[in-house]
Structure formats: C-alpha cells, structure tokens
Scaffold this motif. Structure first.
Motif, short mmCIF file in Angstrom:
data_model
loop_
_atom_site.label_atom_id
_atom_site.label_comp_id
_atom_site.label_asym_id
_atom_site.label_seq_id
_atom_site.Cartn_x
_atom_site.Cartn_y
_atom_site.Cartn_z
N VAL A 1 -83.94 -58.42 62.34
CA VAL A 1 -82.44 -58.54 62.07
C VAL A 1 -81.58 -58.35 63.78
N TYR A 2 -80.54 -59.12 63.76
CA TYR A 2 -79.92 -59.15 64.99
C TYR A 2 -78.27 -58.88 64.74
N THR A 3 -77.79 -58.63 65.79
CA THR A 3 -76.19 -58.60 66.01
C THR A 3 -75.80 -58.96 67.29
N VAL A 4 -74.79 -59.71 67.53
CA VAL A 4 -74.51 -60.41 68.87
C VAL A 4 -73.51 -58.77 69.17
N LEU A 5 -73.58 -58.28 70.14
CA LEU A 5 -72.89 -57.12 70.53
C LEU A 5 -71.47 -57.67 71.20
N THR A 6 -71.72 -58.43 72.08
CA THR A 6 -70.57 -59.09 72.76
C THR A 6 -70.85 -60.59 72.96
N THR A 7 -69.89 -61.32 73.00
CA THR A 7 -69.89 -62.79 73.00
C THR A 7 -69.24 -63.17 74.44
N GLY A 8 -70.02 -63.63 75.35
CA GLY A 8 -69.79 -63.90 76.78
C GLY A 8 -69.05 -65.00 77.06
N TYR A 9 -68.63 -65.39 78.09
CA TYR A 9 -67.76 -66.51 78.34
C TYR A 9 -68.12 -66.98 79.78
N THR A 10 -67.69 -68.06 80.09
CA THR A 10 -67.80 -68.93 81.40
C THR A 10 -67.35 -70.22 81.31
N THR A 11 -66.65 -70.70 82.31
CA THR A 11 -66.30 -72.25 82.39
C THR A 11 -67.03 -72.81 83.71
N SER A 12 -67.47 -72.19 84.60
CA SER A 12 -68.31 -72.45 85.61
C SER A 12 -69.02 -71.25 86.08
N THR A 13 -69.35 -71.42 87.50
CA THR A 13 -70.15 -70.05 87.96
C THR A 13 -69.34 -68.91 88.49
#
Length: 197
Positions: A11-23
């Motif tokens: 079973v899994y849970t995404v603890l925090t959803t990341g982000y980026t638009t570039s490097t």
C-alpha cells in the motif's frame, strides 16, 4: 519475463506532491511512503519547503522517522535526496548498494526485491544511476520512477538527460510494468496512452 512484482500486498501514500517548472529555483520532490509486510519505505525524501511536509503526513499515518525501515533513492540529485537523514534507522537503497550507519553492502538494484511486492529495477535516463521502485498493490502496480518523468506532462524532452535513447527505453519499460506512475516532482498519473515517452 515481466518486471511486475509477484505480490500485490503493498500500500502507498504520497506524503507530499512536488513541483518544478525548470531546474530551479523553487523545486520540491514528490515524497512517498510504501508499506508491505514489515517494511516501511520512504521514496525520494528530497527537497521540500519544510521537513514537516514529509514528517507531518507520516505522523498522520501513526509513524515516526525511526519506524522507517528503508529509503529508496531513485537517483543522487539533491532535490531527491536532501532529507534522507531524517530516517536514521533505515537501510538506504540506490542503484548499486544498500547502506545503514557504517554498513555498505554492494548489490545491483536490478531485480532486487525488498519483499515479494516491492522490486527495484534499473531505469537509466534522467541520470545513469536511475532506479524505479515497483510496488504491487491490490489495485495494480505503482512505479515510483523518480525523474524519468518530472510531472505527468514529462517533460517529453528532459533537458538534463545525458542520453535520450536511455530515457525512452526506461520510460517504455516502466509503462509496460506499471498501472500508475509517481513522478519525481508532480502528482501520480495513469501509465496509459498519452504518457510522454
């Protein structure tokens, strides 16, 4: 032969959803928790705005840092590894070994099983050292693919990938094995048509 794990009990849970638009600037990792049997796994404990973005959701699951048995690093870029030290009791897994305290055990990630439902495979592309954790769940196989995809929309052309052919080959391998993909810096998405290859 298939890459899919034989078991379907994870079973899994995404603890925090990341982000980026570039490097950068402004980048955060998607950090996930996966459990199966007696294994409590964190995937890619990287850069986040504050460590509570990882530890808070974990506490809501009734777990603390010392409960984590394993950390999987999809690759060694700081944005995916920055908070590995939050989990002092865990074995840390990468493409070539597993580490804990002063112990270093060489082993190839390819086909390494943490449990019958949790398998590591080598998926070079974003970096030569990339690995993916395949988790067999009751709803199908979930691939924690690191930065093979930054987000659900790709990018189709990874600007830091050293070898575009390796990236495409690894993406095809993951799509063939998975029902859901968790990327390095975005939300989970289905591994079906329209996935950037």
């Amino acid at each position: 032969m298939t890459d899919k794990p034989l078991g379907r009990s994870a079973v899994y849970t995404v603890l925090t959803t990341g982000y980026t638009t570039s490097t950068g600037p402004g980048v955060a990792a998607t950090v996930s928790y996966v459990s199966d049997r007696d294994r409590h796994v964190i995937v890619d404990p990287g850069m986040v705005a504050h460590r509570d973005r990882i530890l808070g959701p974990l506490a809501e699951l009734g777990l603390g840092p010392d409960d984590i048995t394993d950390v999987v690093l999809s690759h060694h870029h700081p944005d995916n590894t920055m908070n590995v030290g939050l989990f002092p009791e865990a074995w840390v897994h990468d493409h070539k070994a597993e580490y804990r305290n002063d112990q270093w055990t060489d082993r190839d990630a390819e086909g390494h099983q943490l449990t019958e439902s949790l398998r590591l495979i080598r998926t070079p592309g974003h970096s030569p050292e990339d690995i993916t954790l395949l988790a067999g769940t009751a709803d199908g196989v979930v691939a924690f693919a690191g930065d093979l995809w930054w987000r659900p929309d790709g990018p189709a052309e990874d600007p830091v990938a050293p070898d575009r052919d390796d990236l495409r080959t690894s993406r095809l391998r993951v799509v063939a094995a998975a029902d859901v993909i968790v990327p390095g810096h975005g939300g989970a998405f289905p591994a079906g048509e329209g996935v950037p290859l």
